[in-house]
Design an enzyme around this catalytic site. Structure first.
Site, PDB file in Angstrom:
ATOM      1  N   ARG A 172       6.218  -0.733  -4.269  1.00 45.62           N
ATOM      2  CA  ARG A 172       5.805  -1.321  -2.991  1.00 45.62           C
ATOM      3  C   ARG A 172       4.879  -2.517  -3.185  1.00 45.62           C
ATOM      4  O   ARG A 172       4.670  -3.295  -2.259  1.00 45.62           O
ATOM      5  CB  ARG A 172       5.111  -0.261  -2.132  1.00 45.62           C
TER       6      ARG A 172
ATOM      7  N   GLU B 143      10.737 -15.994  -6.577  1.00 40.92           N
ATOM      8  CA  GLU B 143       9.929 -14.779  -6.407  1.00 40.92           C
ATOM      9  C   GLU B 143       9.750 -13.998  -7.705  1.00 40.92           C
ATOM     10  O   GLU B 143       8.741 -13.335  -7.881  1.00 40.92           O
ATOM     11  CB  GLU B 143      10.463 -13.884  -5.283  1.00 40.92           C
TER      12      GLU B 143
ATOM     13  N   LYS C 262       7.434  -4.519  -1.900  1.00 35.38           N
ATOM     14  CA  LYS C 262       8.812  -4.210  -1.534  1.00 35.38           C
ATOM     15  C   LYS C 262       8.950  -4.031  -0.024  1.00 35.38           C
ATOM     16  O   LYS C 262       9.901  -4.502   0.577  1.00 35.38           O
ATOM     17  CB  LYS C 262       9.248  -2.930  -2.265  1.00 35.38           C
TER      18      LYS C 262
ATOM     19  N   CYS D 215       0.847  -1.204   0.000  1.00 35.71           N
ATOM     20  CA  CYS D 215       0.000   0.000   0.000  1.00 35.71           C
ATOM     21  C   CYS D 215       0.880   1.252   0.000  1.00 35.71           C
ATOM     22  O   CYS D 215       1.864   1.340   0.716  1.00 35.71           O
ATOM     23  CB  CYS D 215      -0.931   0.083   1.190  1.00 35.71           C
TER      24      CYS D 215
ATOM     25  N   HIS E  38      19.217 -37.153   2.902  1.00 31.10           N
ATOM     26  CA  HIS E  38      18.290 -37.400   4.019  1.00 31.10           C
ATOM     27  C   HIS E  38      16.851 -37.137   3.595  1.00 31.10           C
ATOM     28  O   HIS E  38      15.984 -36.906   4.425  1.00 31.10           O
ATOM     29  CB  HIS E  38      18.699 -36.539   5.223  1.00 31.10           C
TER      30      HIS E  38
ATOM     31  N   GLU F  88      19.189 -18.301  -0.904  1.00 30.21           N
ATOM     32  CA  GLU F  88      18.943 -17.023  -1.576  1.00 30.21           C
ATOM     33  C   GLU F  88      18.739 -17.220  -3.083  1.00 30.21           C
ATOM     34  O   GLU F  88      17.862 -16.600  -3.690  1.00 30.21           O
ATOM     35  CB  GLU F  88      20.126 -16.073  -1.293  1.00 30.21           C
TER      36      GLU F  88
ATOM     37  N   LYS G 203      15.394 -16.006  -4.956  1.00 33.69           N
ATOM     38  CA  LYS G 203      15.423 -15.055  -6.077  1.00 33.69           C
ATOM     39  C   LYS G 203      14.666 -15.621  -7.264  1.00 33.69           C
ATOM     40  O   LYS G 203      13.858 -14.944  -7.878  1.00 33.69           O
ATOM     41  CB  LYS G 203      16.867 -14.769  -6.525  1.00 33.69           C
TER      42      LYS G 203
ATOM     43  N   ASN H  63      -2.843   2.602   4.901  1.00 34.44           N
ATOM     44  CA  ASN H  63      -1.837   1.560   4.755  1.00 34.44           C
ATOM     45  C   ASN H  63      -1.772   0.819   6.089  1.00 34.44           C
ATOM     46  O   ASN H  63      -1.632   1.458   7.129  1.00 34.44           O
ATOM     47  CB  ASN H  63      -0.487   2.229   4.423  1.00 34.44           C
ATOM     48  N   GLY H  64      -1.911  -0.492   6.083  1.00 32.81           N
ATOM     49  CA  GLY H  64      -1.854  -1.251   7.335  1.00 32.81           C
ATOM     50  C   GLY H  64      -3.103  -2.088   7.519  1.00 32.81           C
ATOM     51  O   GLY H  64      -3.860  -2.326   6.578  1.00 32.81           O
TER      52      GLY H  64
ATOM     53  N   TRP I  82      -2.644  -2.926  -1.659  1.00 29.73           N
ATOM     54  CA  TRP I  82      -2.246  -4.343  -1.670  1.00 29.73           C
ATOM     55  C   TRP I  82      -3.256  -5.029  -0.753  1.00 29.73           C
ATOM     56  O   TRP I  82      -3.255  -4.827   0.463  1.00 29.73           O
ATOM     57  CB  TRP I  82      -0.826  -4.470  -1.129  1.00 29.73           C
TER      58      TRP I  82
HETATM   59  O1  M6R Z   1      13.103  -4.758   3.746  1.00 31.11           O
HETATM   60  P1  M6R Z   1      13.535  -6.071   4.313  1.00 31.11           P
HETATM   61  O2  M6R Z   1      14.942  -6.392   4.020  1.00 31.11           O
HETATM   62  O3  M6R Z   1      13.226  -6.200   5.783  1.00 31.11           O
HETATM   63  O4  M6R Z   1      12.625  -7.138   3.580  1.00 31.11           O
HETATM   64  C1  M6R Z   1      12.638  -8.485   3.947  1.00 31.11           C
HETATM   65  C2  M6R Z   1      12.005  -9.335   2.879  1.00 31.11           C
HETATM   66  O5  M6R Z   1      10.662  -8.976   2.706  1.00 31.11           O
HETATM   67  C3  M6R Z   1      12.732  -9.210   1.535  1.00 31.11           C
HETATM   68  O6  M6R Z   1      14.086  -9.514   1.649  1.00 31.11           O
HETATM   69  C4  M6R Z   1      12.085 -10.120   0.490  1.00 31.11           C
HETATM   70  O7  M6R Z   1      12.324 -11.470   0.811  1.00 31.11           O
HETATM   71  C5  M6R Z   1      12.604  -9.773  -0.899  1.00 31.11           C
HETATM   72  N1  M6R Z   1      11.515  -9.787  -1.828  1.00 31.11           N
HETATM   73  C6  M6R Z   1      13.649 -10.694  -1.381  1.00 31.11           C
HETATM   74  O8  M6R Z   1      14.120 -10.375  -2.636  1.00 31.11           O
END
Ligand code: M6R
Length: 608
Positions: free
Chosen positions: A27, A488, A603, A2, A504, A481, A485, A100-101, A74
């Site tokens: 965002r 997502e 974001k 949002c 395992h 990671e 990546k 927002n929230g 959102w």
């Molecule tokens: O702003 P932050 O680093 O606290 O965000 C944490 C996660 O939401 C963020 O790293 C998310 O996993 C990303 N989309 C990864 O690319």
């Protein structure tokens, strides 16, 4: 998650609100809307879907006037739709509100308002607040907003206008972020700085339980009791152009290519004059750090992966026991906190709701918090006892890239600093490890130049439906990671595993041609990695290896090899991150994905 923008001044409200919303697009959102006041009446336009749709409506039916509020939503309560989009209005269509929230006690208040004959048109928690303000309204918007917000539970940032008071925006923050922009004969409010930068560099960061009333030539701040308060004005250093994509097709690619520069900048800042310097907001004395009993790191997503790398660094170099937790687990698992631990919160945005709540949980136990944050003035920055800034510049792409490598870099240097304070490492060795960092930007540039090899590999694997990422030691978190990546931004299923754990259970997933990305640069666990790769190869897996230049053995095992320059093992996650990011990026592009704004993601995750 949002985005709010509000404007009062002389400019055309359509263009200011639209430009602000575009700046907040990163965002994440699924619908949007704007409202203004025209000749004593509210005008509202709302749409489902992309901002382009809202722009289209405004071209056909522009708003008139010089005051307005806008929103990207959102969805949390109620599906994405025009009706559920904000602004939400009251029964009389006098009050319009963006939010927002999450308002947690909305249901009880809604029942109460329905009994008082309020008629609801949406399924949102937000609309409840518009009606609650209406219920208290007696010609003073500020007072009615104050009365209403005192009834709320949850986290919220709001901006409200009333047709009966057409010269002001009333905004309140409790939990979700809110920034005020101070201009000349114009004032603004927004969820984040980028929405303000085209108009002003002078900002005020709102704290929780604070209200602002914005008029064209006047801005007043109040506390929850309605008493006037003074707020500090700050000047932002970013230029609006740092928020553009430049010649890159996507923010994500631009941000991947900015990484050598980010590391160079941090080498200058952190190691100036041959001494460690963690910046103006570090606030932790060497004495305190030398006597830590252990470290507890809590973070989410990519920042959690960086934190996991931190565990290897703190334990390996400084010999300090380190726990790493996902914030949403940490805050509810009743962690035992004995001794003199240092709690670290890691967050690019500095606004992640769970990480912030974890930080507050630790503060409630009188523990001190050191955070790693990219956005200065963010909630996590403000509420921590000390902050190490990432100095990565604005990161707009939803996928975290340059913030991640900066997080690892800061953790690397901080672990060496701790090892020095705790006499955990020989001084010459410590010096050598510090010197190592100077070679990193050049090595990163070399990897980025070899992008064609990665593109070629992604062409080959673009139609795969499932990927496995494996690594060992400090590159086990790199595997996590790499998988995050990829999933997502490409929506392809991917999972990260410690290579030694494959037999395992997960090895059952391997059949002929299963693609596996193996992270195997030269390291103390290299031989072990080779054995794990062999085991997968024997079962028909297709292996894409990230290996050190000059490694001939790996050629026989890997179906495809991406070479990175050799480097100190504990710095290798910084280099390994680049091919993993590029791999995810090109697979996503070849699958036609919106890499900067992947579906369902935001974001800044400002709700838990
Ligand atoms: O702003 P932050 O680093 O606290 O965000 C944490 C996660 O939401 C963020 O790293 C998310 O996993 C990303 N989309 C990864 O690319």
């Amino acid at each position: 998650m949002c985005g709010i923008v509000g404007y009062v001044g002389d400019k055309d409200v359509n263009s200011v609100l639209m430009a602000g919303l575009w700046r907040l697009e990163y965002r994440g959102y699924d619908s949007s809307g704007v409202a203004s006041i025209v000749n004593g009446d509210l005008e509202v336009r709302k749409v489902e879907g992309k901002l382009m749709n809202l722009e289209g409506i405004l071209r056909e039916k522009p708003l008139v006037g010089n005051i307005g509020i806008g929103h990207t939503r959102w969805a949390t309560h109620g599906e994405p739709s025009e009706q559920n989009a904000h602004p939400q209005v009251d029964c009389e269509e006098n009050i319009a509100l963006v939010h927002n929230g999450v308002i947690e006690n909305y249901y009880t208040i809604k029942e109460e308002l329905i009994k008082k004959k309020h008629v609801f048109k949406s399924n949102t928690d937000t609309e409840v607040l518009a009606h609650l303000i209406e219920e208290y309204y007696n010609g003073d918007l500020k007072e009615s907003v104050l009365k209403a917000v005192r009834r709320l539970e949850g986290s919220f940032a709001i901006a409200v206008i009333a047709a009966s008071e057409p010269d002001k925006i009333v905004s309140y923050k409790s939990g979700s972020p809110l920034i005020v922009g101070l201009g000349k004969k114009e004032n603004l409010v927004a969820s984040d700085i980028p929405a303000l930068l085209d108009h002003t560099k002078h900002i005020v960061i709102m704290n929780d339980n604070e209200m602002v009333v914005l008029q064209k030539e006047n801005v007043e701040f109040y506390n929850r009791d309605g008493e006037s308060i003074e707020k500090e004005e700050r000047e932002i250093k970013w230029s609006p152009t740092s928020l553009d994509k430049g010649d890159f097709p996507h923010y994500m690619l631009k941000e991947i290519y900015e990484q050598p520069e980010v590391i160079e900048r941090n080498i200058d800042l952190r190691l100036e004059g041959g001494e460690f310097d963690f910046g103006e907001n570090f606030n932790f004395s060497p004495h305190k750090l030398a006597h830590l009993s252990h470290i507890v790191i809590q973070a989410c997503g990519t920042s959690w992966h960086a934190g996991y790398i931190g565990k290897y660094l703190f334990e390996g170099y400084a010999r300090i026991h380190t726990e790493v937790d996902i914030s949403s687990e940490f805050r509810y698992r009743k962690p035992v906190m004995e001794g003199e631990p240092l709690v670290m919160a890691i967050s690019q945005s500095g606004e992640t709701a769970d990480t912030l709540a974890g930080l507050r949980e630790a503060k409630a136990k009188f523990l001190e918090i050191l955070s790693l944050v990219n956005v200065r003035g963010s909630a996590i920055d403000r509420e921590s006892d000390g902050t190490i800034y990432l100095n990565a510049g604005p990161e707009i792409g939803v996928a975290s890239t340059k913030a991640y490598t900066s997080q690892i870099f800061q953790l690397y240097l901080f672990s060496l600093y701790l090892s020095k304070l705790k006499w955990a490492m020989d001084a010459t060795e410590n010096e050598e490890k510090i010197k190592e960092v100077n070679s990193i930007p050049k090595k990163m540039k070399k990897i980025l130049k070899n992008v064609d090899k990665i593109k070629e590999i992604t062409e080959k694997y673009k139609n795969e439906k499932h990927f496995m990422f494996i690594g060992r030691g400090i590159n086990y978190p790199s595997a996590l990671e790499g998988a995050l990546k990829l999933k997502e931004i490409s929506y392809i299923h991917a999972t990260g595993y410690p290579a030694g754990e494959m037999k395992h259970g997960p090895i059952a997933l391997i059949s002929k041609n299963s693609p596996v990305v193996a992270i195997a640069p030269h390291s103390s666990v290299y031989e072990k990695m080779l054995t794990n790769i062999e085991e997968l190869k024997t079962r028909g897996a297709k292996i894409i290896v990230i290996a050190s230049e000059g490694d001939k053995r790996i050629k026989e095992l890997g179906d495809d090899v991406i070479y990175i320059p050799p480097c100190e093992e504990n710095l290798s996650p910084v280099l390994v991150a680049l091919p993993l990011q590029l791999f995810a990026y090109y697979i996503a592009i070849l699958n036609g994905r919106d890499v900067d704004r992947p579906r369902n993601l935001a974001k800044s995750v400002t709700v838990e």
